[in-house]
Scaffold this active site. Structure first.
Site, PDB file in Angstrom:
ATOM      1  N   HIS A 187      32.675  87.472  89.689  1.00 53.35           N
ATOM      2  CA  HIS A 187      33.883  87.671  90.492  1.00 53.35           C
ATOM      3  C   HIS A 187      34.070  89.153  90.803  1.00 53.35           C
ATOM      4  CE1 HIS A 187      38.091  87.429  91.694  1.00 53.35           C
ATOM      5  NE2 HIS A 187      37.997  86.101  91.668  1.00 53.35           N
ATOM      6  N   PRO A 240      38.256 106.320  83.553  1.00 54.69           N
ATOM      7  CA  PRO A 240      36.826 106.261  83.210  1.00 54.69           C
ATOM      8  C   PRO A 240      36.359 104.907  82.640  1.00 54.69           C
ATOM      9  CG  PRO A 240      38.064 107.742  81.736  1.00 54.69           C
ATOM     10  CD  PRO A 240      38.946 107.435  82.888  1.00 54.69           C
ATOM     11  N   GLY A 254      39.125 101.560  85.041  1.00 56.82           N
ATOM     12  CA  GLY A 254      39.050 101.397  86.487  1.00 56.82           C
ATOM     13  C   GLY A 254      40.382 101.551  87.196  1.00 56.82           C
TER      14      GLY A 254
END
Lengths: 300, 300
Positions: free
Chosen positions: A80, A168, A171
């Site tokens: 996904h 980092p 997201g």
């Protein structure tokens, strides 16, 4: 009593301890989980819960903080599309709640979450602050890896809340407001698929039909019939009875009857009461006359 | 979640301190008061509350004990027939609850109350243990004063629970189980009262109509129309949509349309969902698909 629904999607569908820890955060709040479905192939879990506005926001925030803590997007793989540890957080108006209130809730959530976790947030659908961010797929284009490169360089990718660089490990997160989606199918007394397809075309928005209807024609082979299969994406704007009556009328034109209909999954009480109100031709009916609604008022 | 309604009627409609003290007893329990209406002329107060089976029974019991403590029937005067300090206690099945469960609840209540307070109890309507006690008016015949004379002498007046003599100050109590009553009116596009009367006759039980319908024809002078005014005394046995469709069809026979309908007061969600289910021709719909029903499950 005001009730909203929230359906956070986070990027873990395999590690049971991580999934349980994230969902477990909701226990501190006065909300009710209706459903949760970890998907190992997608490596992703959807959680559906409902409650009062403030409790729902707090529960979503607690889950999101835990997801940031436990999920590293650099190690995440799944079918996904995804861009964050807490990937998507939509708020949905239910009883006594307007879309405006859910848009406001989405903004508050995005402000608080980006501040606390340093995760950039994009507002989508009804909460979108730019027309080109209505569509979640556009926001998520390139996914975690692509966004990492582009943020800070491409001004189109500047987030609505939080730092202009990717977190980092966690997201970025899409936060939105949308209506409750009702899956509604109408079964026709024929095996002629062309009739189902023609009627689907007549009622769906994309080909000239009702604004909040998505529709397709399908064969139900084991029953020897066909079906108009729909998503009603805003039952206040395009109510069930109007869609049903239109399909019945269009089918009549081919001499075909409606065998029955199906509601797949959950439906808000309000959507069914609107149906009863229409067919009984109710005068001045008020939702507050429904006993159970009075009872719900005692849930804070 | 199982929910029942209880509508105790006690014999005080004037002294605010007494009324408040009796209703105040319910605060100790997890129930929700929907309505209470003290009536000074009747010198009587009805209280409507809902909740889980056990909490409702306990709340009704606490109110009844307080009524026994504070009301002396020897000093009570009022227009409404009455025989006890706590005069009538009916239990009504709502969500996920059967009539059988309410009959059982009535029996438990009568056993506990008569034991604790020494007040004789008669079971009525669906809870009646003798056919001639179905009708509350028959049980209450002669009221407090008459029953005082007859109890212990006339075997027809032996109570179902408790001592075979009246309580000296609190009298006797009728405890029952019945269905939720829906007040439903249908407005016709004519000023001809004979049509409303003829249709009322067609749908009401007493003249050959539906088993659970009471109906009368009325003029609504200010609107220049007529109305079929009904009490639906068991919406599970005789549902709203069937009555509405029959009236619509009968009116057609005179070339008369149905302008609209009215639900007066409260209605259980289930009764309206049954209407939606009928008109949408739903296949295999389950009440558990209604979001709010899931939410109610968290109320204990």
């Amino acid at each position: 009593m005001k009730i909203v629904e929230c359906v956070p999607n986070f990027s873990e569908g395999k590690r049971k301890d991580v999934i349980d820890a994230i969902i477990g955060e909701t226990k501190k709040f006065d909300i009710k989980i209706l459903d949760h479905s970890p998907d190992a192939d997608h490596n992703r879990t959807d959680v559906t819960f409902i409650g009062g506005l403030d409790e729902v926001k707090k529960a979503a925030l607690a889950m999101s903080m835990k997801a940031v803590e436990l999920i590293d997007m650099n190690k995440h793989k799944g079918e996904h599309p995804r861009m964050g540890a807490m990937d998507v957080v939509p708020f949905i108006p239910l009883m006594d709640t307007t879309m405006e209130e859910c848009v406001e809730l989405a903004k508050q959530f995005a402000a608080e979450f980006s501040e606390k976790a340093g995760v950039p947030c994009y507002l989508y659908e009804e909460a979108a602050m730019h027309p080109d961010r209505k569509n979640l797929a556009k926001i998520r284009k390139g996914e975690f890896e692509g966004l990492k490169e582009e943020m800070g360089k491409n001004p189109d990718r500047t987030p609505d809340f939080g730092p202009n660089h990717i977190h980092p490990t966690a997201g970025a997160t899409a936060v939105g407001a949308r209506f409750f989606l009702i899956a509604f199918n109408v079964n026709l007394a024929t095996d002629d698929i062309s009739i189902a397809k023609t009627i689907a075309k007549a009622v769906r928005h994309s080909s000239g039909g009702y604004r909040h209807v998505k529709a397709m024609g399908f064969e139900i082979k084991e029953r020897g019939i066909v079906q108009v299969s729909m998503n009603l994406v805003n039952y206040r704007g395009t109510p069930l009875f109007r869609v049903f009556e239109t399909i019945k009328r269009e089918a009549e034109r081919y001499g075909i009857g409606v065998i029955g209909s199906e509601i797949v999954g959950l439906i808000p009480m309000e959507a069914l009461i609107d149906v009863a109100d229409f067919y009984l031709r109710l005068e001045k009916f008020d939702g507050g006359q429904v006993l159970e609604k009075r009872l719900l008022e005692q849930i804070k």
